[in-house]
Design a protein around this motif. Structure first.
Motif, PDB file in Angstrom:
ATOM      1  N   MET A 239      -7.720  -7.932   8.544  1.00 19.47           N
ATOM      2  CA  MET A 239      -6.845  -7.153   7.657  1.00 19.47           C
ATOM      3  C   MET A 239      -7.461  -5.782   7.399  1.00 19.47           C
ATOM      4  O   MET A 239      -8.667  -5.637   7.316  1.00 19.47           O
ATOM      5  CB  MET A 239      -6.718  -7.919   6.334  1.00 19.47           C
ATOM      6  CG  MET A 239      -5.711  -7.339   5.385  1.00 19.47           C
ATOM      7  SD  MET A 239      -5.711  -8.296   3.845  1.00 19.47           S
ATOM      8  CE  MET A 239      -5.163  -7.030   2.717  1.00 19.47           C
ATOM      9  N   GLU A 240      -6.592  -4.774   7.275  1.00 18.99           N
ATOM     10  CA  GLU A 240      -7.110  -3.421   7.026  1.00 18.99           C
ATOM     11  C   GLU A 240      -7.876  -3.395   5.706  1.00 18.99           C
ATOM     12  O   GLU A 240      -7.567  -4.128   4.779  1.00 18.99           O
ATOM     13  CB  GLU A 240      -5.948  -2.420   6.967  1.00 18.99           C
ATOM     14  CG  GLU A 240      -4.996  -2.698   5.819  1.00 18.99           C
ATOM     15  CD  GLU A 240      -3.880  -1.681   5.669  1.00 18.99           C
ATOM     16  OE1 GLU A 240      -3.654  -0.908   6.605  1.00 18.99           O
ATOM     17  OE2 GLU A 240      -3.245  -1.676   4.609  1.00 18.99           O
ATOM     18  N   GLN A 241      -8.859  -2.518   5.639  1.00 15.40           N
ATOM     19  CA  GLN A 241      -9.659  -2.397   4.420  1.00 15.40           C
ATOM     20  C   GLN A 241      -8.914  -1.506   3.426  1.00 15.40           C
ATOM     21  O   GLN A 241      -8.430  -0.431   3.773  1.00 15.40           O
ATOM     22  CB  GLN A 241     -10.997  -1.741   4.782  1.00 15.40           C
ATOM     23  CG  GLN A 241     -11.868  -1.467   3.575  1.00 15.40           C
ATOM     24  CD  GLN A 241     -13.063  -2.378   3.514  1.00 15.40           C
ATOM     25  OE1 GLN A 241     -13.470  -2.952   4.503  1.00 15.40           O
ATOM     26  NE2 GLN A 241     -13.642  -2.512   2.350  1.00 15.40           N
ATOM     27  N   ARG A 242      -8.807  -1.974   2.197  1.00  8.96           N
ATOM     28  CA  ARG A 242      -8.143  -1.154   1.171  1.00  8.96           C
ATOM     29  C   ARG A 242      -8.929  -1.266  -0.114  1.00  8.96           C
ATOM     30  O   ARG A 242      -9.629  -2.249  -0.339  1.00  8.96           O
ATOM     31  CB  ARG A 242      -6.719  -1.638   0.971  1.00  8.96           C
ATOM     32  CG  ARG A 242      -6.646  -3.154   0.982  1.00  8.96           C
ATOM     33  CD  ARG A 242      -5.349  -3.692   0.569  1.00  8.96           C
ATOM     34  NE  ARG A 242      -4.308  -3.341   1.503  1.00  8.96           N
ATOM     35  CZ  ARG A 242      -3.096  -3.847   1.462  1.00  8.96           C
ATOM     36  NH1 ARG A 242      -2.791  -4.732   0.549  1.00  8.96           N
ATOM     37  NH2 ARG A 242      -2.175  -3.502   2.313  1.00  8.96           N
ATOM     38  N   PHE A 243      -8.826  -0.268  -0.950  1.00  7.29           N
ATOM     39  CA  PHE A 243      -9.505  -0.376  -2.238  1.00  7.29           C
ATOM     40  C   PHE A 243      -8.722   0.360  -3.311  1.00  7.29           C
ATOM     41  O   PHE A 243      -7.968   1.287  -3.015  1.00  7.29           O
ATOM     42  CB  PHE A 243     -10.950   0.146  -2.142  1.00  7.29           C
ATOM     43  CG  PHE A 243     -11.090   1.642  -2.015  1.00  7.29           C
ATOM     44  CD1 PHE A 243     -11.278   2.444  -3.132  1.00  7.29           C
ATOM     45  CD2 PHE A 243     -11.068   2.240  -0.767  1.00  7.29           C
ATOM     46  CE1 PHE A 243     -11.429   3.817  -2.998  1.00  7.29           C
ATOM     47  CE2 PHE A 243     -11.220   3.604  -0.633  1.00  7.29           C
ATOM     48  CZ  PHE A 243     -11.400   4.409  -1.751  1.00  7.29           C
ATOM     49  N   VAL A 244      -8.879  -0.108  -4.528  1.00  4.99           N
ATOM     50  CA  VAL A 244      -8.267   0.557  -5.674  1.00  4.99           C
ATOM     51  C   VAL A 244      -9.381   1.233  -6.453  1.00  4.99           C
ATOM     52  O   VAL A 244     -10.429   0.651  -6.702  1.00  4.99           O
ATOM     53  CB  VAL A 244      -7.507  -0.448  -6.571  1.00  4.99           C
ATOM     54  CG1 VAL A 244      -6.977   0.243  -7.833  1.00  4.99           C
ATOM     55  CG2 VAL A 244      -6.353  -1.073  -5.797  1.00  4.99           C
ATOM     56  N   MET A 245      -9.126   2.491  -6.787  1.00  5.47           N
ATOM     57  CA  MET A 245     -10.115   3.276  -7.516  1.00  5.47           C
ATOM     58  C   MET A 245      -9.496   3.707  -8.834  1.00  5.47           C
ATOM     59  O   MET A 245      -8.365   4.206  -8.865  1.00  5.47           O
ATOM     60  CB  MET A 245     -10.438   4.499  -6.660  1.00  5.47           C
ATOM     61  CG  MET A 245     -11.330   5.497  -7.299  1.00  5.47           C
ATOM     62  SD  MET A 245     -11.542   6.845  -6.110  1.00  5.47           S
ATOM     63  CE  MET A 245     -10.825   8.176  -7.025  1.00  5.47           C
TER      64      MET A 245
ATOM     65  N   ARG B  41      -7.586   2.228   3.301  1.00  9.43           N
ATOM     66  CA  ARG B  41      -6.413   2.630   2.508  1.00  9.43           C
ATOM     67  C   ARG B  41      -6.754   2.698   1.024  1.00  9.43           C
ATOM     68  O   ARG B  41      -6.815   1.670   0.364  1.00  9.43           O
ATOM     69  CB  ARG B  41      -5.281   1.628   2.727  1.00  9.43           C
ATOM     70  CG  ARG B  41      -4.826   1.519   4.165  1.00  9.43           C
ATOM     71  CD  ARG B  41      -3.657   2.450   4.456  1.00  9.43           C
ATOM     72  NE  ARG B  41      -3.375   2.518   5.883  1.00  9.43           N
ATOM     73  CZ  ARG B  41      -3.771   3.514   6.674  1.00  9.43           C
ATOM     74  NH1 ARG B  41      -4.488   4.501   6.187  1.00  9.43           N
ATOM     75  NH2 ARG B  41      -3.447   3.524   7.959  1.00  9.43           N
ATOM     76  N   PRO B  42      -6.983   3.906   0.488  1.00 13.15           N
ATOM     77  CA  PRO B  42      -7.277   4.016  -0.946  1.00 13.15           C
ATOM     78  C   PRO B  42      -6.004   4.040  -1.798  1.00 13.15           C
ATOM     79  O   PRO B  42      -4.966   4.530  -1.363  1.00 13.15           O
ATOM     80  CB  PRO B  42      -7.999   5.370  -1.064  1.00 13.15           C
ATOM     81  CG  PRO B  42      -8.104   5.925   0.329  1.00 13.15           C
ATOM     82  CD  PRO B  42      -7.103   5.210   1.171  1.00 13.15           C
ATOM     83  N   VAL B  43      -6.116   3.502  -3.007  1.00 14.61           N
ATOM     84  CA  VAL B  43      -5.072   3.622  -4.035  1.00 14.61           C
ATOM     85  C   VAL B  43      -5.775   4.124  -5.289  1.00 14.61           C
ATOM     86  O   VAL B  43      -6.821   3.588  -5.665  1.00 14.61           O
ATOM     87  CB  VAL B  43      -4.416   2.252  -4.336  1.00 14.61           C
ATOM     88  CG1 VAL B  43      -3.375   2.387  -5.446  1.00 14.61           C
ATOM     89  CG2 VAL B  43      -3.792   1.649  -3.087  1.00 14.61           C
TER      90      VAL B  43
ATOM     91  N   GLY C 200       1.126   6.496   5.369  1.00 13.64           N
ATOM     92  CA  GLY C 200      -0.065   7.319   5.549  1.00 13.64           C
ATOM     93  C   GLY C 200      -0.451   8.163   4.345  1.00 13.64           C
ATOM     94  O   GLY C 200      -1.226   9.118   4.473  1.00 13.64           O
ATOM     95  N   TYR C 201       0.096   7.838   3.178  1.00 13.35           N
ATOM     96  CA  TYR C 201      -0.228   8.589   1.962  1.00 13.35           C
ATOM     97  C   TYR C 201      -1.130   7.780   1.036  1.00 13.35           C
ATOM     98  O   TYR C 201      -1.062   6.549   1.022  1.00 13.35           O
ATOM     99  CB  TYR C 201       1.049   8.947   1.187  1.00 13.35           C
ATOM    100  CG  TYR C 201       1.905   9.978   1.877  1.00 13.35           C
ATOM    101  CD1 TYR C 201       1.766  11.339   1.588  1.00 13.35           C
ATOM    102  CD2 TYR C 201       2.854   9.593   2.816  1.00 13.35           C
ATOM    103  CE1 TYR C 201       2.557  12.289   2.225  1.00 13.35           C
ATOM    104  CE2 TYR C 201       3.641  10.534   3.469  1.00 13.35           C
ATOM    105  CZ  TYR C 201       3.490  11.879   3.168  1.00 13.35           C
ATOM    106  OH  TYR C 201       4.260  12.813   3.798  1.00 13.35           O
ATOM    107  N   ILE C 202      -1.956   8.482   0.271  1.00  8.30           N
ATOM    108  CA  ILE C 202      -2.740   7.831  -0.784  1.00  8.30           C
ATOM    109  C   ILE C 202      -1.853   7.781  -2.035  1.00  8.30           C
ATOM    110  O   ILE C 202      -1.468   8.828  -2.552  1.00  8.30           O
ATOM    111  CB  ILE C 202      -4.021   8.629  -1.109  1.00  8.30           C
ATOM    112  CG1 ILE C 202      -4.956   8.677   0.109  1.00  8.30           C
ATOM    113  CG2 ILE C 202      -4.741   8.021  -2.331  1.00  8.30           C
ATOM    114  CD1 ILE C 202      -6.160   9.601  -0.067  1.00  8.30           C
ATOM    115  N   PRO C 203      -1.521   6.582  -2.539  1.00  8.60           N
ATOM    116  CA  PRO C 203      -0.743   6.513  -3.785  1.00  8.60           C
ATOM    117  C   PRO C 203      -1.626   6.916  -4.967  1.00  8.60           C
ATOM    118  O   PRO C 203      -2.752   6.435  -5.094  1.00  8.60           O
ATOM    119  CB  PRO C 203      -0.332   5.042  -3.893  1.00  8.60           C
ATOM    120  CG  PRO C 203      -0.650   4.431  -2.563  1.00  8.60           C
ATOM    121  CD  PRO C 203      -1.763   5.240  -1.984  1.00  8.60           C
TER     122      PRO C 203
END
Length: 261
Positions: A1-7, A34-36, A139-142
């Motif tokens: 799974m793609e790596q994602r993180f919430v900041m 994928r950052p959020v 392709g956008y950072i929310p």
């Protein structure tokens, strides 16, 4: 799974971060991470309320929110600060899209338990993760402002840490990054302050009781603990202006303080 993180980041902290931080965000995004971002903005809200002559008070750390205050909260968070962050990300070559929890019913909320004392402050009941997934898929950072909404279209002021934890949990993210102006939780060892690499929630409460964690650090760690909910099992507190801090926090570890359940 793609790596994602919430900041999670305070509005004033984000505004003060160097361009290198946002360049790193761009590099992470380009490498497939994928950052959020979920942001706050308490000081800016207080400042604007003061300029408008609207009184503001806090009950147990939460801002008492009537209709007038709510208008300002939304204006500052979803307007000024949200767009400031989006501009800064885009200025550094990454793609960002600003949203508030009202958009697409992104953050659904209900009144907190003591709503009679505190007004329109909300607890998160659900997060429309599909909207966030869609934005990331394009392709956008929310970049999310923590305003909530209920089925009757009533808006709520939501604590940014609570909102970030809920967003992370509904996205299935296990680790959350809290970007602050401190390098982590400090402990004095042999007269020298050292960053604790890992600490449990229980240990934090004991350190607050003993006075080892004091002053402005208390709300920071309590806020980080609020992020540990649902699927989120650990939160990393890092200092935003340290070189390479995001890459280390997301991919390598060994930076800041990890708070674990």
């Amino acid at each position: 799974m793609e790596q994602r993180f919430v900041m999670k980041c305070g509005g004033s902290t984000l505004a003060a971060l160097p361009n290198s931080f946002f360049a790193e965000l761009k590099e992470l995004q380009q490498s497939g991470v994928r950052p959020v971002i979920v942001h706050g903005g308490g000081p800016a809200i207080s400042d604007t309320l003061g300029k408008l002559g609207i009184e503001t008070e806090f009950v147990n750390g939460l801002r008492k929110t009537n209709d007038d205050v709510l208008d300002v909260v939304e204006m500052v968070l979803a307007g000024r600060i949200n767009k400031e962050i989006v501009r800064k990300i885009q200025q550094n070559g990454a793609k960002a899209l600003g949203l508030s929890g009202v958009d697409g019913k992104l953050i659904q909320a209900k009144p907190v338990a003591n709503a009679d004392d505190i007004g329109f402050v909300g607890d998160v009941t659900d997060v429309n993760a599909a909207v966030i997934e869609g934005v990331m898929g394009m392709g956008y950072i929310p970049v999310i402002a923590p305003i909530g909404i209920d089925d009757a279209a009533q808006r709520y002021n939501i604590n940014a840490d609570t909102a970030a934890g809920a967003v992370a949990s509904h996205l299935g993210v296990e680790r959350m990054i809290v970007v602050t102006d401190v390098p982590g939780i400090l402990k004095t060892v042999d007269g020298e302050k050292q960053v604790l690499p890992t600490v449990t929630v229980e240990e934090i409460e004991a350190m607050i009781a003993s006075g080892e964690i004091y002053g402005g650090m208390i709300p920071k760690v309590r806020a980080a603990i609020q992020c540990i909910q649902g699927r989120v099992s650990e939160v990393v507190i890092v200092k935003g202006d340290e070189p390479g801090v995001l890459t280390r926090a997301v991919l390598e570890g060994g930076v800041g303080t990890r708070i674990v359940r």
